[in-house]
Design an enzyme around this catalytic site. Structure first.
Site, PDB file in Angstrom:
ATOM      1  CE  LYS A 147      36.285  40.951  44.065  1.00 25.64           C
ATOM      2  NZ  LYS A 147      36.154  41.620  45.296  1.00 25.64           N
ATOM      3  CE  LYS A 169      39.073  43.164  45.860  1.00 28.21           C
ATOM      4  NZ  LYS A 169      38.357  43.446  47.107  1.00 28.21           N
TER       5      LYS A 169
HETATM    6  C1  PBG Z   1      35.607  44.898  49.167  1.00 27.61           C
HETATM    7  C2  PBG Z   1      35.163  44.008  48.054  1.00 27.61           C
HETATM    8  C3  PBG Z   1      34.949  44.367  46.726  1.00 27.61           C
HETATM    9  C4  PBG Z   1      34.391  43.249  46.110  1.00 27.61           C
HETATM   10  C5  PBG Z   1      34.334  42.229  47.062  1.00 27.61           C
HETATM   11  N1  PBG Z   1      34.823  42.725  48.252  1.00 27.61           N
HETATM   12  C6  PBG Z   1      35.109  45.663  46.015  1.00 27.61           C
HETATM   13  C7  PBG Z   1      36.367  46.366  46.039  1.00 27.61           C
HETATM   14  O1  PBG Z   1      37.432  45.816  46.371  1.00 27.61           O
HETATM   15  O2  PBG Z   1      36.330  47.560  45.748  1.00 27.61           O
HETATM   16  C8  PBG Z   1      33.928  43.188  44.686  1.00 27.61           C
HETATM   17  C9  PBG Z   1      32.868  42.183  44.387  1.00 27.61           C
HETATM   18  C10 PBG Z   1      32.133  42.368  43.107  1.00 27.61           C
HETATM   19  O3  PBG Z   1      32.408  43.265  42.297  1.00 27.61           O
HETATM   20  O4  PBG Z   1      31.205  41.571  42.887  1.00 27.61           O
HETATM   21  N2  PBG Z   1      36.923  44.923  49.493  1.00 27.61           N
END
Ligand code: PBG
Length: 348
Positions: free
Chosen positions: A271, A216
């Protein structure tokens, strides 16, 4: 004198077929009709590929559009259940639930994440009661519950790793006990997958799955999501670069994936999605594990915005980009456009 050819086009006749296989081999033969293209397609896209992320909010009869995500709403629990029923009817195997937490319930340490009566746990229970055959995925991370919008416990400006894991384990257990099938740690703390696995097993939840947000990245493509869950204002100008990955790296992504699989992850996630297809491909080839791609909020909103302006044909670019995930090697795709894609695929 050259012969007058009129409108007749010159035609290549290949007297001795000296170079390569052309014209005996013509790649275009396999493209000449829809039925033929369908026959030779290497990848296919269908409802079974999708996990549909949905936002849930307190109240009754509430549908709040998210301005930065046209077509996406926060739903109160009973309307959320209707959406999930539609997803089931469309053939989508699972939904991912994200809470919009009342700002009055947010705290510095995000304790409300551990309350079995919180909005996400109530949503899980309602969905599983109405539609037990639907898969329910839930994030484990503190950002929807903290006043600072970070995913973990903050002391003196630092996000504490091990103290955060302790809380995430409890959050995971509470969500599984509400009925969540797949726990998706999205926080990027080191060692959380193994700790969550141990906690779930010790509580008798060895059948609960873990979908690790392993690779991520610290991405600006999450902007609209942070609006949707109401963490954008809390986070302000801060970022998540001390725990989410640097977009410059892929070897590191492979090490993250290896670690999470060794700790017991059942599925791994890359991601964001579209700007990171190279990572998906490498992960799938290296590990062969179930690999999930997150077509994140910013990717969704970009296509929507261009479509609304008439700059792109939204339906066509949507299906093309979802197919790109399959081509890259993804087994499943989290996408806000899951229902739209199902409708388009059913028409095609
Ligand atoms: C929270 C989380 C995020 C997303 C999914 N879970 C945002 C972040 O890490 O700030 C992003 C999902 C998206 O942008 O569609 N931890």
């Amino acid at each position: 004198m050259p012969k007058d050819r009129g409108n007749e086009l010159p035609r290549y006749t290949a007297p001795g077929r000296p170079l390569g296989a052309y014209p005996r081999l013509r790649a275009r033969r396999n493209r000449r009709a829809g039925w033929m293209r369908a026959l030779v397609a290497e990848n296919r896209l269908g409802p079974q590929d999708f996990i549909w992320p949905l936002f849930v909010v307190d109240g009754e009869g509430v549908s709040q559009p998210v301005p930065s995500m046209p077509g996406v709403c926060r739903w109160s629990v009973e309307l959320l259940v209707e959406r999930v029923r539609e997803a089931r009817d469309a053939g989508i195997p699972a939904v991912a639930l994200f809470p919009y937490v009342d700002p009055a319930l947010k705290t510095h340490d995000g304790e409300h994440a551990l309350d079995p009566g919180n909005i996400v746990c109530r949503a899980i229970r309602a969905v599983k009661a109405a539609l037990p055959e639907m898969g329910v995925v839930c994030d484990v991370a503190l950002d929807p519950f903290t006043t600072h919008g970070q995913d973990g416990i903050v002391r003196d400006g630092r996000i504490l790793n091990d103290e955060t894991i302790h809380v995430l384990c409890e959050q995971a257990r509470v969500q599984v006990e509400a009925g969540c099938d797949v726990i998706a740690p999205s926080d990027m703390m080191d060692g959380r997958v193994g700790a969550i696995r141990d906690t779930l097993d010790a509580a008798g939840h060895e059948d609960a799955s873990i979908l690790a947000y392993s690779a991520k990245y610290a991405s600006a493509f999450y902007g609209p999501f942070r609006d949707a869950v109401g963490s954008a204002g809390a986070l302000g100008a801060a970022d998540k670069k001390t725990y989410q990955m640097d977009p410059a790296n892929t070897e590191e992504a492979l090490r993250e994936i290896a670690a999470d699989l060794a700790e017991g992850a059942d599925m791994v996630m890359v991601k964001p999605g579209l700007p990171y297809l190279d990572v998906i491909r490498r992960v799938k080839e290296r590990f062969g594990a179930p690999t999930v791609a997150y077509n994140v909020s910013g990717e969704y909103s970009m296509l929507k915005a261009a479509g609304e302006r008439g700059w792109l044909d939204y339906d066509l670019v949507l299906l093309e980009s979802l197919m790109a995930f399959k081509r890259a090697g993804a087994d499943a795709i989290l996408t806000y456009a899951a229902m739209e894609a199902c409708a388009l695929l059913a028409e095609a």
